[in-house]
Design a protein around this motif. Structure first.
Motif, mmCIF file in Angstrom:
data_model
loop_
_atom_site.group_PDB
_atom_site.id
_atom_site.type_symbol
_atom_site.label_atom_id
_atom_site.label_comp_id
_atom_site.label_asym_id
_atom_site.label_seq_id
_atom_site.Cartn_x
_atom_site.Cartn_y
_atom_site.Cartn_z
ATOM 1 N N HIS A 209 76.814 40.806 -38.403
ATOM 2 C CA HIS A 209 78.099 41.359 -37.961
ATOM 3 C C HIS A 209 77.863 42.635 -37.144
ATOM 4 O O HIS A 209 76.805 43.277 -37.269
ATOM 5 N N PRO A 210 78.840 43.029 -36.316
ATOM 6 C CA PRO A 210 78.646 44.205 -35.444
ATOM 7 C C PRO A 210 79.241 45.493 -36.000
ATOM 8 O O PRO A 210 79.321 46.493 -35.280
ATOM 9 N N TRP A 211 79.632 45.539 -37.270
ATOM 10 C CA TRP A 211 80.438 46.656 -37.756
ATOM 11 C C TRP A 211 79.601 47.867 -38.168
ATOM 12 O O TRP A 211 78.515 47.734 -38.725
ATOM 13 N N ARG A 212 80.178 49.048 -37.908
ATOM 14 C CA ARG A 212 79.654 50.314 -38.414
ATOM 15 C C ARG A 212 80.647 50.863 -39.430
ATOM 16 O O ARG A 212 81.858 50.812 -39.209
ATOM 17 N N PRO A 213 80.144 51.420 -40.545
ATOM 18 C CA PRO A 213 81.068 52.054 -41.486
ATOM 19 C C PRO A 213 81.729 53.273 -40.843
ATOM 20 O O PRO A 213 81.136 53.909 -39.958
ATOM 21 N N ALA A 214 82.937 53.597 -41.314
ATOM 22 C CA ALA A 214 83.686 54.735 -40.755
ATOM 23 C C ALA A 214 82.845 56.012 -40.822
ATOM 24 O O ALA A 214 82.205 56.288 -41.844
ATOM 25 N N HIS A 215 82.890 56.800 -39.746
ATOM 26 C CA HIS A 215 82.084 58.030 -39.699
ATOM 27 C C HIS A 215 82.600 58.987 -38.652
ATOM 28 O O HIS A 215 83.303 58.590 -37.718
ATOM 29 N N LEU A 216 82.206 60.236 -38.816
ATOM 30 C CA LEU A 216 82.367 61.268 -37.788
ATOM 31 C C LEU A 216 80.977 61.594 -37.264
ATOM 32 O O LEU A 216 80.025 61.666 -38.051
ATOM 33 N N HIS A 217 80.869 61.797 -35.966
ATOM 34 C CA HIS A 217 79.596 62.263 -35.387
ATOM 35 C C HIS A 217 79.617 63.790 -35.310
ATOM 36 O O HIS A 217 80.636 64.372 -34.924
ATOM 37 N N PHE A 218 78.470 64.389 -35.614
ATOM 38 C CA PHE A 218 78.326 65.843 -35.445
ATOM 39 C C PHE A 218 77.019 66.168 -34.735
ATOM 40 O O PHE A 218 75.992 65.526 -35.011
ATOM 41 N N MET A 219 77.091 67.154 -33.852
ATOM 42 C CA MET A 219 75.867 67.790 -33.336
ATOM 43 C C MET A 219 76.042 69.288 -33.585
ATOM 44 O O MET A 219 77.043 69.867 -33.148
ATOM 45 N N GLY A 236 83.232 54.536 -49.788
ATOM 46 C CA GLY A 236 84.062 53.375 -50.091
ATOM 47 C C GLY A 236 84.127 52.361 -48.956
ATOM 48 O O GLY A 236 84.628 51.252 -49.146
ATOM 49 N N ASP A 237 83.622 52.717 -47.786
ATOM 50 C CA ASP A 237 83.681 51.781 -46.665
ATOM 51 C C ASP A 237 82.857 50.530 -46.972
ATOM 52 O O ASP A 237 81.736 50.613 -47.499
ATOM 53 N N ARG A 238 83.412 49.367 -46.610
ATOM 54 C CA ARG A 238 82.742 48.110 -46.976
ATOM 55 C C ARG A 238 81.436 47.863 -46.218
ATOM 56 O O ARG A 238 80.650 46.992 -46.608
ATOM 57 N N TYR A 239 81.216 48.643 -45.131
ATOM 58 C CA TYR A 239 80.008 48.398 -44.331
ATOM 59 C C TYR A 239 78.892 49.429 -44.584
ATOM 60 O O TYR A 239 77.885 49.442 -43.868
ATOM 61 N N LEU A 240 79.052 50.267 -45.605
ATOM 62 C CA LEU A 240 78.030 51.308 -45.847
ATOM 63 C C LEU A 240 76.642 50.709 -46.074
ATOM 64 O O LEU A 240 75.629 51.312 -45.719
ATOM 65 N N ASP A 241 76.597 49.515 -46.666
ATOM 66 C CA ASP A 241 75.287 48.919 -46.962
ATOM 67 C C ASP A 241 74.857 47.866 -45.948
ATOM 68 O O ASP A 241 73.854 47.166 -46.167
ATOM 69 N N SER A 242 75.630 47.746 -44.861
ATOM 70 C CA SER A 242 75.226 46.755 -43.853
ATOM 71 C C SER A 242 75.533 47.262 -42.444
ATOM 72 O O SER A 242 75.850 46.474 -41.553
ATOM 73 N N ASP A 243 75.415 48.586 -42.259
ATOM 74 C CA ASP A 243 75.642 49.200 -40.942
ATOM 75 C C ASP A 243 74.865 48.438 -39.866
ATOM 76 O O ASP A 243 73.649 48.226 -40.002
ATOM 77 N N ALA A 244 75.557 48.040 -38.804
ATOM 78 C CA ALA A 244 74.911 47.256 -37.738
ATOM 79 C C ALA A 244 73.739 47.987 -37.109
ATOM 80 O O ALA A 244 72.867 47.343 -36.507
ATOM 81 N N VAL A 245 73.701 49.335 -37.243
ATOM 82 C CA VAL A 245 72.620 50.081 -36.591
ATOM 83 C C VAL A 245 71.741 50.847 -37.599
ATOM 84 O O VAL A 245 70.956 51.710 -37.211
ATOM 85 N N PHE A 246 71.901 50.538 -38.898
ATOM 86 C CA PHE A 246 70.980 51.024 -39.934
ATOM 87 C C PHE A 246 70.986 52.547 -40.109
ATOM 88 O O PHE A 246 69.978 53.135 -40.484
ATOM 89 N N GLY A 247 72.135 53.196 -39.841
ATOM 90 C CA GLY A 247 72.158 54.662 -39.790
ATOM 91 C C GLY A 247 72.577 55.373 -41.057
ATOM 92 O O GLY A 247 72.554 56.604 -41.104
#
Ligand code: BEZ
Ligand code: FE
Length: 285
Positions: A209-219, A236-247
């Motif tokens: 799947h192509p999904w990323r778990p919900a997130h904010l980017h910071f630099m 609680g996001d359902r994609y935390l353990d299957s992030d499409a980009v392993f982040g």
């Protein structure tokens, strides 16, 4: 050199790089050839498969432009981006961990005062974000430059929205004397990475799947400290353990808490590593 065989071609190609003046480039090209050839041998690559690979990379190039970086998406979905981040951000315990940069950072984001609404019209449920920037000793990093960017409720970044012409859900703040920051924005939601190109075809063909778990980017940048590029992920996001980009890193997961008025609050404190000492200098105090 003529009549090369499958047994001696690898050494012949590597020898052709022997005069590369830049030692690092020579090392990289040598290793690349070794591993590319080993891969082809490992899978016994057919000529048809080789050509399909060339066609795939050609499509990756054709769809890439100023707004769409399919090569980064390919690197991200193959885990190469996160491997590179992990290898280059080995920080002392207690520092905030780094994760992928992603393709949606834009230079020149607007500057905001504390408490301002960086959403600037982006669709989404209202959310307050606040916390502190500190160093490894727990001291506030006053004046740290905090840049944030995020997707809207539809899962798109401002740069992906055709003809928008203004920054939305991105901005720059400066940490206060106590290292504190706070701003208003919108609720982070999970979203699919762009999957209408060759990388999407690769994901579908491999049942990913192509999904990323919900997130904010910071630099976060401050003199005397290592620049931190990271995310804060929504617990609680359902994609935390299957992030499409392993982040995802466990230490970057935070609770978004529903407030009595229906808005959201997330609090996150960042800990910066000290900058590496310049050659010939001791560690900074
Ligand atoms: C992002 O989080 O913005 C992102 C990261 C990698 C690939 C696509 C999007
Ligand atoms: Fe993102």
């Amino acid at each position: 050199m003529r009549n090369l065989t499958q047994d001696n071609i690898t050494q012949a190609v590597i020898a052709r790089f022997a005069d590369t003046p830049d030692a690092r480039l020579r090392e990289i090209m040598t290793s690349l050839v070794q591993h590319l050839h080993a891969f082809a041998r490992d899978v016994r690559l057919t000529e048809d498969e080789w050509f399909r690979g060339i066609e795939f990379l050609t499509r990756v190039g054709h769809i890439t432009d100023d707004r769409r970086q399919e090569f980064i998406l390919l690197s991200d979905t193959l885990g190469l981006s996160m491997l590179t981040v992990a290898m280059n951000n080995d920080k002392p315990a207690g520092c905030t961990e780094a994760t992928v940069f992603g393709p949606f950072y834009v230079e020149g984001a607007p500057h905001y005062e504390h408490g301002a609404d960086v959403a600037n019209g982006a669709a989404g449920e209202p959310c307050v974000v606040r916390g502190h920037v500190r160093d490894l000793e727990g001291r506030p990093v006053a004046g740290a430059r905090i840049e944030v960017w995020q997707a809207d409720a539809q899962g798109t970044y401002d740069v992906q929205r055709e003809g928008l012409g203004q920054a939305q859900a991105r901005g720059v703040l400066v940490a206060g004397p106590d290292g504190g920051y706070h701003f208003r924005s919108i609720l982070a939601e999970s979203y699919p990475i762009p999957d209408d190109g060759p990388v999407g075809d690769m994901l579908r063909a491999t049942r990913r799947h192509p999904w990323r778990p919900a997130h904010l980017h910071f630099m976060i940048q401050a003199p005397g400290h290592e620049t931190l590029i990271t995310h804060v992920f929504r617990n609680g996001d359902r994609y935390l353990d299957s992030d499409a980009v392993f982040g995802v890193r466990e230490s970057l997961v935070a609770d978004w808490v529903r407030q009595p008025d229906g808005s959201w609050l997330v609090e996150y404190d960042f800990v910066l590593n000290r900058a590496p000492a310049a050659p010939g200098q001791g560690a900074p105090a």
